[in-house]
Design an enzyme around this catalytic site. Sequence first.
Site, PDB file in Angstrom:
ATOM      1  CB  ALA A  79      -2.666 104.921  60.064  1.00 55.62           C
TER       2      ALA A  79
ATOM      3  NE  ARG B 166       4.263  98.899  58.768  1.00 60.37           N
ATOM      4  CZ  ARG B 166       3.440  98.617  58.120  1.00 60.37           C
ATOM      5  NH1 ARG B 166       2.207  98.499  58.507  1.00 60.37           N
ATOM      6  NH2 ARG B 166       3.256  98.984  56.703  1.00 60.37           N
TER       7      ARG B 166
ATOM      8  CD  GLN C 106      -1.739  95.288  52.937  1.00 61.88           C
ATOM      9  OE1 GLN C 106      -1.628  95.031  51.607  1.00 61.88           O
ATOM     10  NE2 GLN C 106      -0.775  95.823  53.604  1.00 61.88           N
TER      11      GLN C 106
ATOM     12  CG  ASP D 280      -0.582 104.534  55.933  1.00 64.30           C
ATOM     13  OD1 ASP D 280      -1.200 104.259  54.955  1.00 64.30           O
ATOM     14  OD2 ASP D 280      -0.548 103.515  56.902  1.00 64.30           O
TER      15      ASP D 280
ATOM     16  CG  ASN E 227      -3.747 104.892  51.563  1.00 64.68           C
ATOM     17  OD1 ASN E 227      -3.694 104.402  52.917  1.00 64.68           O
ATOM     18  ND2 ASN E 227      -4.441 104.124  50.839  1.00 64.68           N
TER      19      ASN E 227
HETATM   20  O1  MRU Z   1       0.743  98.671  55.252  1.00 68.09           O
HETATM   21  P1  MRU Z   1      -0.458  98.592  56.064  1.00 68.09           P
HETATM   22  O2  MRU Z   1      -1.421  97.674  55.824  1.00 68.09           O
HETATM   23  O3  MRU Z   1      -0.374  99.097  57.375  1.00 68.09           O
HETATM   24  O4  MRU Z   1      -1.096  99.641  55.023  1.00 68.09           O
HETATM   25  C1  MRU Z   1      -2.583 100.337  55.624  1.00 68.09           C
HETATM   26  C2  MRU Z   1      -2.900 101.463  54.906  1.00 68.09           C
HETATM   27  O5  MRU Z   1      -2.252 102.122  54.032  1.00 68.09           O
HETATM   28  C3  MRU Z   1      -4.231 101.930  55.166  1.00 68.09           C
HETATM   29  O6  MRU Z   1      -4.966 102.404  53.934  1.00 68.09           O
HETATM   30  C4  MRU Z   1      -4.234 103.083  55.872  1.00 68.09           C
HETATM   31  O7  MRU Z   1      -3.436 102.788  57.041  1.00 68.09           O
HETATM   32  C5  MRU Z   1      -5.171 103.617  56.553  1.00 68.09           C
HETATM   33  S1  MRU Z   1      -6.127 102.786  57.733  1.00 68.09           S
HETATM   34  C6  MRU Z   1      -7.608 103.189  58.327  1.00 68.09           C
END
Ligand code: MRU
Length: 368
Positions: A55, A90, A201, A242, A252
């Site tokens: 995010a 997004r 991830q 997020d 999240n």
């Molecule tokens: O789809 P992504 O990889 O963008 O999702 C990221 C997450 O869900 C993280 O946990 C969230 O953005 C927090 S980042 C500090």
Amino acid sequence: MNINGTSTRTIRPLPDNYGVEIIDQTLLPHRLEFRTLRSLEDAAEAISVMRVRGAPLIGATAAYGVALALSEDSSEGRLELACERLMATRPTAVNLRWALERMQNRLTPLPAAQRCEVAWSEAAAVCDEDVMLNQSIGRHGAGLIKQVYEKTSRTVNVMTHCNAGWLATVDWGTALAPVYTAFDAGIPVHVWVSETRPRNQGAALTAWELAQHGVPHTVIADNAAGHIMQHGLVDLVIVGADRAAANGDIANKIGTYLKALAARDNGVPFYAAVPGPTIDWRLNDGSGIPIEERAADEVTHIQGQMENGSVTSVRLTPSQSDAANPAFDVTPARLVTGIITERGVCPATREGLSRLYPEAGTSSRRTA
Ligand code: MRU
């Protein structure tokens, strides 16, 4: 944080603002490649295909996307067009809207000819502030880890999900900032890293950055998390977010909700690390958070490294099978032990958040 011992940010402007350098996160952990964004389209593409993700980093990239757009063409109407294009990349991370509204508020009052230069400095300010917020989250969250250590005098086991480390931000991370802060202060800490299907991830990014920093960690299949909690091997769970609604509901990465349920059943404290720009004061609760549905091929296929070093994608499922790919879920506030913000740790309630952010006020709120 460090790459091969060198302190690096995930995003930075190149000299004379002719581009913005990012780490292409689609290639990690197998290849570390930097990539230069030179246009609005480059920035929008990098967010959409997740070369940058997480995010806060999505917000930072969008801010630079506006600067790149105005470098290409700073005529009347360009600012609005750039924000519209970036906003469509997004839907779930509210940091995207936050950054674009901030850029628009700063730039709109200026004559079109002055906007470009100010856009570059405002984007840099967004990045610098992100680093400061995350360092504060690190300090507050490390206090929780320290409490466990003082009580047990043994290694503190933290479980996390997805990547909410420095790769997801400009630096430090949100959920992992407390881990890095505690580790750097000499507290023995070990991290359970859930792989985070479908895009992995955790396995690809969190494991990589923890290894770069020398933090002991173990990658587990997502499905192992409940079992590991049940066996007393987790002291606390810390995840990122997020978007947090005003009542403390947390969106999240998909799978976060299941971890929160398992944590509750096993008496494991479950914290969300949430910087101010991730709180959506316009949503009373999490039911209004838009959940991104990504392409089915992220579920039907998996990416990995071949023996010869090349990175490739292979099919997992029968070609006739449909697949669904919701990218996020919402964890109800009642399952969240506390929210770690840059201003301190608070209960996951409207009152808890409002006490830390009194300026958010009632005027900006509306029903979901
Ligand atoms: O789809 P992504 O990889 O963008 O999702 C990221 C997450 O869900 C993280 O946990 C969230 O953005 C927090 S980042 C500090």
